[in-house]
Design a protein around this motif. Structure first.
Motif, short mmCIF file in Angstrom:
data_model
loop_
_atom_site.label_atom_id
_atom_site.label_comp_id
_atom_site.label_asym_id
_atom_site.label_seq_id
_atom_site.Cartn_x
_atom_site.Cartn_y
_atom_site.Cartn_z
N SER A 48 2.63 12.86 1.01
CA SER A 48 2.00 11.92 2.33
C SER A 48 3.26 11.69 3.44
O SER A 48 4.37 12.57 2.84
N GLY A 52 3.36 7.08 5.15
CA GLY A 52 2.93 7.44 3.46
C GLY A 52 1.17 7.52 3.59
O GLY A 52 0.96 7.03 1.87
N GLU A 53 0.91 8.75 4.36
CA GLU A 53 -0.92 8.32 4.64
C GLU A 53 -0.58 10.13 4.04
O GLU A 53 0.05 10.85 4.21
N LYS A 54 -1.69 10.41 3.11
CA LYS A 54 -2.00 11.03 2.23
C LYS A 54 -3.64 12.03 2.84
O LYS A 54 -4.04 11.18 4.04
N TRP A 55 -3.85 12.62 2.24
CA TRP A 55 -4.79 14.22 3.60
C TRP A 55 -5.93 13.34 3.04
O TRP A 55 -6.68 12.87 3.93
N ASP A 57 -6.25 9.49 2.51
CA ASP A 57 -6.55 8.51 3.38
C ASP A 57 -7.08 9.00 4.69
O ASP A 57 -7.89 8.08 5.39
N TYR A 58 -6.76 10.05 5.20
CA TYR A 58 -6.55 10.08 6.96
C TYR A 58 -8.64 10.56 7.10
O TYR A 58 -9.04 10.36 8.04
#
Length: 69
Positions: A48, A52-55, A57-58
């Motif tokens: 991430s 803190g955002e993962k692929w 999530d986006y």
């Protein structure tokens, strides 16, 4: 080897031509299609980001986050 897009080549050529200048008019080169292509090329299983955002999530809100021109 990945194919380099024409737009990416134009940005790189401009950066080489004016090495000390900021690239302030990238909006002429970058459109939603390029943003989607770049996003698709990212490592989907990578760590991430600093937020803190993962692929994945986006990707859930991808169409809302990448504007259509």
């Amino acid at each position: 080897m990945n194919e380099v897009l024409t737009v990416e080549m134009q940005i790189a050529a401009r950066a080489r031509k004016y090495p000390g200048d900021a690239l302030t008019n990238l909006h002429d080169f970058i459109d939603s299609s390029l943003l989607h292509d770049c996003f698709d090329s990212l490592n989907k299983k990578g760590a991430s980001g600093v937020d803190g955002e993962k692929w994945t999530d986006y990707n859930k809100q991808r169409n809302e986050r990448i504007p259509s021109y």
